[in-house]
Write an enzyme that holds these catalytic residues in place. Structure first.
Site, PDB file in Angstrom:
ATOM      1  N   CYS A   8       0.715  -0.892  -0.031  1.00  0.00           N
ATOM      2  CA  CYS A   8      -0.088  -0.084   0.006  1.00  0.00           C
ATOM      3  C   CYS A   8       0.815   1.348  -0.121  1.00  0.00           C
ATOM      4  CB  CYS A   8      -0.863   0.145   1.132  1.00  0.00           C
ATOM      5  SG  CYS A   8      -1.707   1.628   1.471  1.00  0.00           S
ATOM      6  N   MET A  20      -4.458   5.189  -5.418  1.00  0.00           N
ATOM      7  CA  MET A  20      -3.669   4.384  -4.517  1.00  0.00           C
ATOM      8  C   MET A  20      -2.048   4.747  -4.700  1.00  0.00           C
ATOM      9  SD  MET A  20      -5.979   2.697  -6.393  1.00  0.00           S
ATOM     10  CE  MET A  20      -5.688   1.559  -7.446  1.00  0.00           C
TER      11      MET A  20
END
Length: 396
Positions: free
Chosen positions: A104, A318
């Site tokens: 992430c 993201m």
């Protein structure tokens, strides 16, 4: 009838970039969860509140979106010249599944801050005032991330004037360097372009043949042109997430791209690999109004990008996909580069549903193969709550 008491586990709830998640020191987890396996997965599922057939994660720390159903485990690094190892778990919302297949990028911005505050960085390396360089080993993908964390009076500085579209309040800037970001994915041979092509023709049943740039950088990502699937690139979440047919189409594209990239052997395996690859669509710059009501003009950006995460259009972008965007934009001939006008560039500013983001990448061609030394972007991070999370003792 006996009832299992709750146990409490030291934890920190943090925002990193446009995501938030529950952070743990590895040493604080129960012994059975300190190693990969069913006990760890079961614990993290219970912490977040999954699987939840209602899709709300009411009985846990999750926020019922892909951006808020996240966990992080940090430990002293096992690698030379690194401070900490960082392991990321993307927790499914309605399924009993934790996806460990990728990083992430947004929560990467919080790892350095967490590591300093948790005593995992040598105090001698933390200045009284200035910037602390935290060397992070990203265990999911086997890559180095360098976080430049501001420090004031020996403490992590979290407040500041840095604004990030998709985050309501300003905070301190954390600069991130994703070193050699081409992902070494199993089945892809470590290649940035696993098919060997900058652009492929991807045949997708029910949709046809799509041009696609499939890249392993930051996170495996499949880029397609927006107009090839009936979009303009200016869409906000409701335009996609409220359309079951659109979501099914993008998942079909993702599954077939995953096979083509060598990430899975069969289409049916895609359901068990939800976090990767990502699928995104790109378009040349155009004006639009972001989800906050802010007007984004075509002159403000180089291109438009919309990306899906865990089956839904992301509310912003993201962080790992931003690395993929910056990398692909730096390589002439990819769909991302062409949407941005083509040619060489070392940075790109793209429009996403919440606003804009700038990401840089240093690309060069060596012996016919493209290499990117690093991708660079800025995010922010902040501790939201710290203490303990509680879970039933028989939950894992």
């Amino acid at each position: 009838m006996t009832h299992a008491p709750q146990i409490k586990i030291p934890a920190t709830y943090m925002r990193g970039g446009t995501s938030k998640g529950v952070f743990f020191r590895l040493q604080d987890l129960p012994a059975s969860a300190q190693l990969p396996g069913p006990a760890r997965d079961a614990l993290l599922l219970r912490v977040i509140g999954s699987p939840d057939p209602y899709g709300k994660q009411i009985d846990g720390m999750g926020g019922a979106t892909s951006s808020t159903s996240k966990t992080v485990i940090v430990s002293p690094s096992s690698k030379p010249d690194h401070d900490v190892d960082y392991l990321f778990g993307q927790v499914a919302i309605d399924k009993a599944f934790v996806d460990w297949s990728g990083n992430c990028g947004n929560l990467s911005a919080a790892v350095g801050s967490f590591a300093i505050g948790a005593g995992l960085v040598d105090p001698a390396r933390v200045p009284a005032d200035g910037v602390c360089t935290v060397r992070i080993w990203q265990s999911n993908i086997g890559k180095t991330i360098i976080a430049h964390v501001p420090v004031t009076r020996g403490q992590v500085q979290e407040t500041g004037a840095f604004e990030l579209d998709g985050v309501t309040f300003a905070a301190a800037e954390v600069r991130l360097e994703f070193m050699d970001p081409a992902a070494e994915e199993e089945g892809a041979g470590g290649a940035m372009f696993p098919t060997g092509n900058l652009v492929d023709e991807l045949e997708v049943p029910g949709i046809g043949i799509l041009k696609a740039t499939m890249i392993n950088a930051g996170i495996p990502t499949i880029f397609i042109n927006a107009d090839a699937v009936g979009y303009t690139g200016t869409e906000l979440q409701d335009a996609i997430n409220g359309d079951a047919g659109a979501l099914a189409m993008f998942e079909t594209i993702r599954a077939h791209g995953a096979v083509r990239m060598g990430l899975i052997a069969h289409i049916g395996e895609a359901a068990k690999r939800q976090h990767t690859p990502k699928v995104a669509f790109v378009a040349p710059p155009a004006g639009y109004t972001s989800s906050s009501g802010k007007r984004i003009e075509a002159a403000d950006i180089d291109l438009l990008v919309r990306a899906l995460s865990m089956g839904k259009l992301h509310h912003a972008m993201m962080g790992t996909a931003a690395v993929a965007i910056g990398t692909a934009a730096a390589i002439p001939g990819t769909l991302v580069n062409l949407a941005g006008g083509g040619g060489g560039r070392d940075a790109v500013r793209f429009g996403h549903p919440s606003g804009t983001l700038r990401v840089g990448a240093e690309a060069c061609e060596v012996d016919g193969q493209w290499r990117v030394a690093k991708a660079i972007m800025s995010r922010s991070a902040r501790v939201l709550m710290e203490g303990w999370v509680r879970v039933p003792g028989d939950a894992f």
